[in-house]
Design a protein around this motif. Structure first.
Motif, PDB file in Angstrom:
ATOM      1  N   THR A  39       0.395  36.758  88.606  1.00 36.84           N
ATOM      2  CA  THR A  39       1.421  37.853  89.039  1.00 36.84           C
ATOM      3  C   THR A  39       2.679  37.599  89.950  1.00 36.84           C
ATOM      4  OG1 THR A  39       0.121  38.657  90.913  1.00 36.84           O
ATOM      5  CG2 THR A  39      -0.773  39.389  89.021  1.00 36.84           C
ATOM      6  N   ILE A  46       7.296  43.801  85.976  1.00 36.77           N
ATOM      7  CA  ILE A  46       7.073  43.686  84.897  1.00 36.77           C
ATOM      8  C   ILE A  46       6.270  41.857  85.608  1.00 36.77           C
ATOM      9  CG2 ILE A  46       6.898  42.258  83.344  1.00 36.77           C
ATOM     10  CD1 ILE A  46       9.293  43.321  82.138  1.00 36.77           C
ATOM     11  N   PHE A  49       3.031  36.706  84.366  1.00 33.57           N
ATOM     12  CA  PHE A  49       1.974  36.367  82.968  1.00 33.57           C
ATOM     13  C   PHE A  49       2.404  37.249  82.019  1.00 33.57           C
ATOM     14  CE2 PHE A  49      -2.200  37.633  80.523  1.00 33.57           C
ATOM     15  CZ  PHE A  49      -2.508  36.768  79.961  1.00 33.57           C
ATOM     16  N   TYR A  50       3.224  38.117  81.790  1.00 33.17           N
ATOM     17  CA  TYR A  50       3.415  38.608  80.673  1.00 33.17           C
ATOM     18  C   TYR A  50       5.364  38.446  80.921  1.00 33.17           C
ATOM     19  CZ  TYR A  50      -0.359  41.982  80.927  1.00 33.17           C
ATOM     20  OH  TYR A  50      -1.833  42.536  81.228  1.00 33.17           O
ATOM     21  N   TRP A  51       5.797  38.938  81.747  1.00 31.25           N
ATOM     22  CA  TRP A  51       7.407  37.369  81.332  1.00 31.25           C
ATOM     23  C   TRP A  51       7.560  36.692  80.471  1.00 31.25           C
ATOM     24  CZ3 TRP A  51      10.111  34.825  84.104  1.00 31.25           C
ATOM     25  CH2 TRP A  51       9.898  34.238  84.948  1.00 31.25           C
ATOM     26  N   TYR A  52       6.616  35.421  81.865  1.00 30.80           N
ATOM     27  CA  TYR A  52       5.997  33.928  80.890  1.00 30.80           C
ATOM     28  C   TYR A  52       5.996  33.934  79.057  1.00 30.80           C
ATOM     29  CZ  TYR A  52       4.947  28.839  81.050  1.00 30.80           C
ATOM     30  OH  TYR A  52       5.218  28.165  80.267  1.00 30.80           O
ATOM     31  N   GLN A  53       5.190  34.816  78.742  1.00 33.72           N
ATOM     32  CA  GLN A  53       5.103  34.611  77.670  1.00 33.72           C
ATOM     33  C   GLN A  53       6.167  35.820  76.500  1.00 33.72           C
ATOM     34  OE1 GLN A  53       0.547  35.829  76.391  1.00 33.72           O
ATOM     35  NE2 GLN A  53       0.308  36.008  78.756  1.00 33.72           N
ATOM     36  N   MET A  54       6.204  36.557  76.964  1.00 34.65           N
ATOM     37  CA  MET A  54       7.587  36.854  76.249  1.00 34.65           C
ATOM     38  C   MET A  54       8.473  35.991  75.828  1.00 34.65           C
ATOM     39  SD  MET A  54       6.375  39.540  75.389  1.00 34.65           S
ATOM     40  CE  MET A  54       5.316  38.687  74.520  1.00 34.65           C
TER      41      MET A  54
END
Length: 90
Positions: A39, A46, A49-54
């Motif tokens: 996290t 954010i 985990f999420y912003w890395y993928q985006m």
């Protein structure tokens, strides 16, 4: 000498290696989940985990565009070389 047609073989060139790396990088980066399954650090609230993928959506787009442009340039160069070789041998 022989009546068999010329068969163009796939040739590994530095440009084609770069193209392969451009297309392979997003797969490696996103399939190695252990590297980003956390996290922190958060960006604008954010989780990582999420912003890395985006972020990889944008990076993948740029890498795919780069690979496409390199492929087109490689194909034009091969066609020009084929035209020169064909004109010289006749």
């Amino acid at each position: 000498m022989s009546d068999s047609p010329d068969v163009s073989r796939a040739v590994v060139t530095p440009v084609r290696v770069v193209i392969a790396l451009c297309l392979l990088a997003p797969f490696v980066a996103l399939l190695w989940v252990g590297s980003y399954a956390k996290t922190d650090p958060a960006f604008a609230g954010i989780p990582f985990f999420y912003w890395y993928q985006m972020l990889w959506v944008i990076i993948s787009t740029a890498l795919t565009m780069t690979a496409y442009q390199l492929w087109r340039r490689d194909q034009r160069a091969r066609a020009a070389a084929r035209t020169q070789d064909g004109g010289a041998s006749e």
